[in-house]
Enzyme design. Sequence first.
Site, mmCIF file in Angstrom:
data_model
loop_
_atom_site.group_PDB
_atom_site.id
_atom_site.type_symbol
_atom_site.label_atom_id
_atom_site.label_comp_id
_atom_site.label_asym_id
_atom_site.label_seq_id
_atom_site.Cartn_x
_atom_site.Cartn_y
_atom_site.Cartn_z
ATOM 1 N N ASP A 177 0.768 -1.230 -0.113
ATOM 2 C CA ASP A 177 0.097 0.206 0.086
ATOM 3 C C ASP A 177 0.771 1.296 0.056
ATOM 4 O O ASP A 177 1.707 1.453 0.914
ATOM 5 C CB ASP A 177 -0.884 -0.094 1.253
ATOM 6 C CG ASP A 177 -1.955 1.294 1.044
ATOM 7 O OD1 ASP A 177 -1.739 2.136 0.365
ATOM 8 O OD2 ASP A 177 -2.930 1.172 1.935
ATOM 9 N N ASP A 225 -3.334 2.332 -5.758
ATOM 10 C CA ASP A 225 -1.998 2.241 -4.854
ATOM 11 C C ASP A 225 -1.798 0.984 -4.087
ATOM 12 O O ASP A 225 -1.181 1.058 -3.128
ATOM 13 C CB ASP A 225 -2.039 3.599 -4.014
ATOM 14 C CG ASP A 225 -2.614 3.448 -2.736
ATOM 15 O OD1 ASP A 225 -3.804 2.748 -2.856
ATOM 16 O OD2 ASP A 225 -2.263 4.050 -1.885
ATOM 17 N N GLU A 226 -2.533 0.140 -4.290
ATOM 18 C CA GLU A 226 -2.781 -1.097 -3.306
ATOM 19 C C GLU A 226 -2.855 -2.434 -4.184
ATOM 20 O O GLU A 226 -3.656 -2.431 -4.933
ATOM 21 C CB GLU A 226 -4.008 -0.929 -2.346
ATOM 22 C CG GLU A 226 -3.748 -0.726 -1.125
ATOM 23 C CD GLU A 226 -5.237 -0.889 -0.534
ATOM 24 O OE1 GLU A 226 -5.682 -1.918 0.046
ATOM 25 O OE2 GLU A 226 -5.698 0.416 -0.681
HETATM 26 N N1 DCP Z 1 -8.512 8.256 -2.570
HETATM 27 C C1 DCP Z 1 -9.484 9.183 -2.765
HETATM 28 N N2 DCP Z 1 -10.732 8.996 -2.011
HETATM 29 C C2 DCP Z 1 -10.671 8.556 -0.765
HETATM 30 C C3 DCP Z 1 -9.756 7.708 -0.409
HETATM 31 C C4 DCP Z 1 -8.557 7.462 -1.397
HETATM 32 O O1 DCP Z 1 -9.529 9.458 -3.760
HETATM 33 N N3 DCP Z 1 -11.679 8.647 0.093
HETATM 34 C C5 DCP Z 1 -7.332 7.964 -3.342
HETATM 35 C C6 DCP Z 1 -6.236 8.942 -2.745
HETATM 36 C C7 DCP Z 1 -5.242 8.134 -2.387
HETATM 37 C C8 DCP Z 1 -5.244 6.860 -2.913
HETATM 38 O O2 DCP Z 1 -6.865 6.775 -3.378
HETATM 39 O O3 DCP Z 1 -3.931 8.851 -2.242
HETATM 40 C C9 DCP Z 1 -4.897 5.745 -2.052
HETATM 41 O O4 DCP Z 1 -5.899 5.665 -0.849
HETATM 42 P P1 DCP Z 1 -5.546 5.205 0.622
HETATM 43 O O5 DCP Z 1 -6.550 5.158 1.408
HETATM 44 O O6 DCP Z 1 -4.461 3.931 0.485
HETATM 45 O O7 DCP Z 1 -4.860 6.450 1.004
HETATM 46 P P2 DCP Z 1 -3.215 6.918 0.772
HETATM 47 O O8 DCP Z 1 -2.230 6.066 0.055
HETATM 48 O O9 DCP Z 1 -3.456 8.572 0.472
HETATM 49 O O10 DCP Z 1 -2.604 7.147 2.456
HETATM 50 P P3 DCP Z 1 -2.138 5.876 3.274
HETATM 51 O O11 DCP Z 1 -0.539 6.321 3.612
HETATM 52 O O12 DCP Z 1 -2.923 5.797 4.605
HETATM 53 O O13 DCP Z 1 -2.235 4.546 2.557
HETATM 54 MG MG MG Z 2 -2.259 4.168 0.379
#
Ligand code: DCP
Ligand code: MG
Length: 363
Positions: free
Chosen positions: A16, A110-111
Amino acid sequence: MAFFHTTMDRKIIHIDMDAFYASVEQRDNPELRGKPIAIGHADARGVVATASYEARKFGVRSAMSSVKALRLCPQLTFIHPRMDVYKAVSESIREIFLDYTDLIEPLSLDEAFLDVTDNKKGIELAVDIAVEIKRRIREELQLVASAGVSYNKFLAKVASDYRKPDGLCVIHPSQALDFIAALPIESFWGVGRVTARKMHSLGIHNGANLREYSRNGLVLLFGKMGNVYYEFARGIDERPVEVERERKSVGCERTLDQDISQRSLLIVNLYQLVLELEERLKKSKFKGNTLTLKVKYADFTQITRSRTVYSPLTRKQDILPLAKAILSEIDSNTQPIRLLGLSVSNPTDGTHRPSAIQLTLPF
Ligand code: DCP
Ligand code: MG
């Protein structure tokens, strides 16, 4: 310690990316590094897609309204999303994974899950692969990922979240039951806010509490998901890493220019959505028999209502009347509506009649 029958000889990695969109922006624009930034639009109707870790210190979170985010962190910089760039980065990450295994199941940009039981490099320990992937993502893409390693998907995903950011966590079969015992119930897959509240009211706060319930007891309380919770509590999750995820739905949504109660205005917006949905259905060639309308109210509470029909929903002349019918049963007087979403799901099976057919679902 009790023995529960489960497969423990698989090697699963969950990767992730940390603060994905925000990290890409900070990578590409050095001025943004070390600063609180949010990806999204700063206008009155905007929401935060994700926030940099610097912004998270102020309480800024994904899906929060931009107005609230700015209240929490007045120096927050908003960056418009560049989806094409994130997609390209996601593809580069996938290229790295492919050096180790073809068994890759992406969950989002991203996962992903990787099954490295039989990997292309013959590396014995999955943790060594996780370390190598993290290093390559850092060196080749200048980005940071967290990794979780275990013998199933549930535990690998929990593990990748455990030491975020830049995390690496291995849950060995011999540690799994102790790890789960201490795991807060919110961290279990499939436990959302509503279920967590219900579990708390039953005195279930962690895996140990959950394990005290019988399978039947959990099914009575939580329906089919009760089985899943019962098994997760015992470290059991036999789901395979699925390479080709069959597309389950196609949808779109829009935050309205302002919160709306008035029916005629809602229908105008619904019509626009139907046009967009028809376009997306055509592009993806998706055929499904269930239409779902999602409504988010001004206070961000959300409901969904669905209807299932016999013939596939592909054209606006079929979708619009159904969408209107669903909308007509939704209240917009108590509270105005902030967002409308429409999706088609329940894929039409080419050989059989649509599965799980129900003419109308209960409203
Ligand atoms: N995303 C989005 N709307 C949301 C949640 C996520 O558009 N409600 C998008 C933006 C993030 C990406 O998806 O960058 C990945 O989501 P994650 O939940 O994995 O969050 P992040 O990668 O940003 O943070 P983390 O470090 O907690 O994984
Ligand atoms: Mg993430």
